[in-house]
Design a protein around this motif. Structure first.
Motif, PDB file in Angstrom:
ATOM      1  N   SER A 105       0.341  -1.089   0.076  1.00 21.17           N
ATOM      2  CA  SER A 105       0.374  -0.162  -0.241  1.00 21.17           C
ATOM      3  C   SER A 105       1.229   0.962   0.219  1.00 21.17           C
ATOM      4  O   SER A 105       1.778   1.757   0.689  1.00 21.17           O
ATOM      5  N   PRO A 106       0.415   2.224  -1.100  1.00 21.35           N
ATOM      6  CA  PRO A 106       1.744   3.396  -0.977  1.00 21.35           C
ATOM      7  C   PRO A 106       0.814   4.605   0.256  1.00 21.35           C
ATOM      8  O   PRO A 106       2.681   4.958   0.854  1.00 21.35           O
ATOM      9  N   GLN A 107       0.058   4.789   0.562  1.00 19.98           N
ATOM     10  CA  GLN A 107      -0.353   4.812   2.024  1.00 19.98           C
ATOM     11  C   GLN A 107       0.510   4.916   3.397  1.00 19.98           C
ATOM     12  O   GLN A 107       1.723   5.583   4.028  1.00 19.98           O
ATOM     13  N   LYS A 108       0.908   3.073   3.621  1.00 24.23           N
ATOM     14  CA  LYS A 108       1.708   1.710   4.518  1.00 24.23           C
ATOM     15  C   LYS A 108       3.189   2.363   3.936  1.00 24.23           C
ATOM     16  O   LYS A 108       3.999   3.124   5.040  1.00 24.23           O
ATOM     17  N   LEU A 109       3.345   2.282   2.786  1.00 21.57           N
ATOM     18  CA  LEU A 109       5.014   2.991   2.263  1.00 21.57           C
ATOM     19  C   LEU A 109       5.975   4.372   2.595  1.00 21.57           C
ATOM     20  O   LEU A 109       6.460   4.424   3.171  1.00 21.57           O
ATOM     21  N   THR A 110       4.478   5.608   2.690  1.00 24.62           N
ATOM     22  CA  THR A 110       4.852   6.244   3.043  1.00 24.62           C
ATOM     23  C   THR A 110       4.517   6.581   4.616  1.00 24.62           C
ATOM     24  O   THR A 110       6.140   7.490   5.000  1.00 24.62           O
ATOM     25  N   LEU A 111       4.438   6.030   5.366  1.00 28.14           N
ATOM     26  CA  LEU A 111       4.147   6.147   6.822  1.00 28.14           C
ATOM     27  C   LEU A 111       5.569   4.940   7.543  1.00 28.14           C
ATOM     28  O   LEU A 111       6.094   5.727   7.892  1.00 28.14           O
ATOM     29  N   LYS A 112       5.535   3.839   6.845  1.00 26.57           N
ATOM     30  CA  LYS A 112       6.906   3.265   7.023  1.00 26.57           C
ATOM     31  C   LYS A 112       8.284   4.103   6.472  1.00 26.57           C
ATOM     32  O   LYS A 112       8.743   4.114   7.524  1.00 26.57           O
ATOM     33  N   ALA A 113       8.370   4.564   5.492  1.00 24.83           N
ATOM     34  CA  ALA A 113       9.458   5.527   4.821  1.00 24.83           C
ATOM     35  C   ALA A 113       9.529   6.586   6.406  1.00 24.83           C
ATOM     36  O   ALA A 113      11.056   6.933   6.460  1.00 24.83           O
ATOM     37  N   LYS A 114       9.159   7.277   6.327  1.00 21.24           N
ATOM     38  CA  LYS A 114       9.369   8.571   7.612  1.00 21.24           C
ATOM     39  C   LYS A 114       9.356   7.714   8.956  1.00 21.24           C
ATOM     40  O   LYS A 114      10.102   8.431   9.416  1.00 21.24           O
ATOM     41  N   LYS A 115       8.824   6.195   9.292  1.00 16.96           N
ATOM     42  CA  LYS A 115       9.035   5.867  10.961  1.00 16.96           C
ATOM     43  C   LYS A 115      10.632   5.161  10.623  1.00 16.96           C
ATOM     44  O   LYS A 115      11.490   5.596  11.670  1.00 16.96           O
ATOM     45  N   ILE A 116      10.977   4.966   9.524  1.00 20.84           N
ATOM     46  CA  ILE A 116      12.426   4.583   9.156  1.00 20.84           C
ATOM     47  C   ILE A 116      13.234   5.389   9.285  1.00 20.84           C
ATOM     48  O   ILE A 116      14.078   5.304  10.796  1.00 20.84           O
ATOM     49  N   TYR A 117      13.102   6.673   9.150  1.00 18.66           N
ATOM     50  CA  TYR A 117      13.510   8.372   8.910  1.00 18.66           C
ATOM     51  C   TYR A 117      13.657   8.801  10.084  1.00 18.66           C
ATOM     52  O   TYR A 117      15.317   8.917  10.283  1.00 18.66           O
ATOM     53  N   ASN A 118      13.283   8.420  10.657  1.00 22.65           N
ATOM     54  CA  ASN A 118      12.989   9.203  12.620  1.00 22.65           C
ATOM     55  C   ASN A 118      13.891   8.206  13.211  1.00 22.65           C
ATOM     56  O   ASN A 118      14.192   8.393  13.922  1.00 22.65           O
ATOM     57  N   ASP A 119      13.533   7.514  13.167  1.00 20.54           N
ATOM     58  CA  ASP A 119      14.059   6.242  13.715  1.00 20.54           C
ATOM     59  C   ASP A 119      15.467   5.720  13.731  1.00 20.54           C
ATOM     60  O   ASP A 119      16.521   5.453  14.671  1.00 20.54           O
ATOM     61  N   PHE A 120      15.928   5.809  12.062  1.00 14.54           N
ATOM     62  CA  PHE A 120      17.794   5.532  11.885  1.00 14.54           C
ATOM     63  C   PHE A 120      17.759   6.635  10.836  1.00 14.54           C
ATOM     64  O   PHE A 120      20.024   6.338  11.576  1.00 14.54           O
TER      65      PHE A 120
END
Length: 200
Positions: free
Chosen positions: A113-128
């Motif tokens: 899902s493109p929505q999930k992709l964006t959410l996960k991308a932001k989380k990975i960015y914030n975490d790592f």
């Protein structure tokens, strides 16, 4: 020739005992961490594990299986027990953010899902990725900047450059150290009662 240091002999015995005790403690710590990682990975695989033989992975692997891990880094990462053991090792070296980032990227690439992709991308960015991130990985400034731009319109390749860097960092540094570790050496030894022997 005997050593001439004063009290050398007296000191060496407790030191040996300490070493033995430390070795046991390290291995015990590892086992605790390992069971934690295995439990967590088995929880996330509950649905899949209904298939027969799936949870074989959670038993101690045979020395032959363990030997395979030394043949290629991918062999280690592909094995549930091996991955958990490697994570426990990285935790003991205080650099588990590398494997956690790599796993997050693997999960990210499977996201449909493109929505999930964006959410996960932001989380990975914030975490790592971002400066002072809780699990900040060690990558160069240009790569970080590129990721910051790419996650605005996330695609599956957002993190591929960083993931490759972290993979080769682990393969060249942590992986050889893992293969030399007490814990890996322990797993390579035959256990006193093997699973096959229990039946006889």
């Amino acid at each position: 020739g005997g050593r001439m240091e004063r009290g050398g002999r007296r000191r060496s015995e407790p030191e040996e005992a300490d070493k033995g005790r430390m070795k046991r403690t390290i291995i015990k710590d590892w086992k605790t961490r390992l069971s934690y990682f295995l439990q967590n990975s088995s929880n996330s695989n509950k649905r899949k594990s209904k298939k027969a033989g799936k949870h074989r992975n959670y038993f101690r692997p045979s020395p032959e299986e363990v030997q395979l891990w030394s043949e290629a880094f991918d062999e280690l990462l592909a094995n549930k027990y091996g991955l958990a053991a490697f994570r426990a090792f990285l935790k003991s070296e205080f650099c588990e953010e590398n494997i956690e980032f790599w796993l997050a990227c693997e999960d990210f690439k499977k996201t449909k899902s493109p929505q999930k992709l964006t959410l996960k991308a932001k989380k990975i960015y914030n975490d790592f990725i971002e400066k002072e991130a809780p699990k900040e990985i060690n990558i160069d400034f240009q790569t970080k900047n590129l990721i910051a731009q790419n996650i605005q319109e996330a695609t599956h390749n957002c993190f591929s450059v960083a993931q490759k860097r972290v993979y080769s960092l682990m393969e060249n540094n942590s992986y050889p150290r893992f293969l030399e570790s007490e814990f890996y050496q322990e797993l390579c030894k035959k256990t006193p009662i093997s699973r096959a022997a229990q039946g006889t």
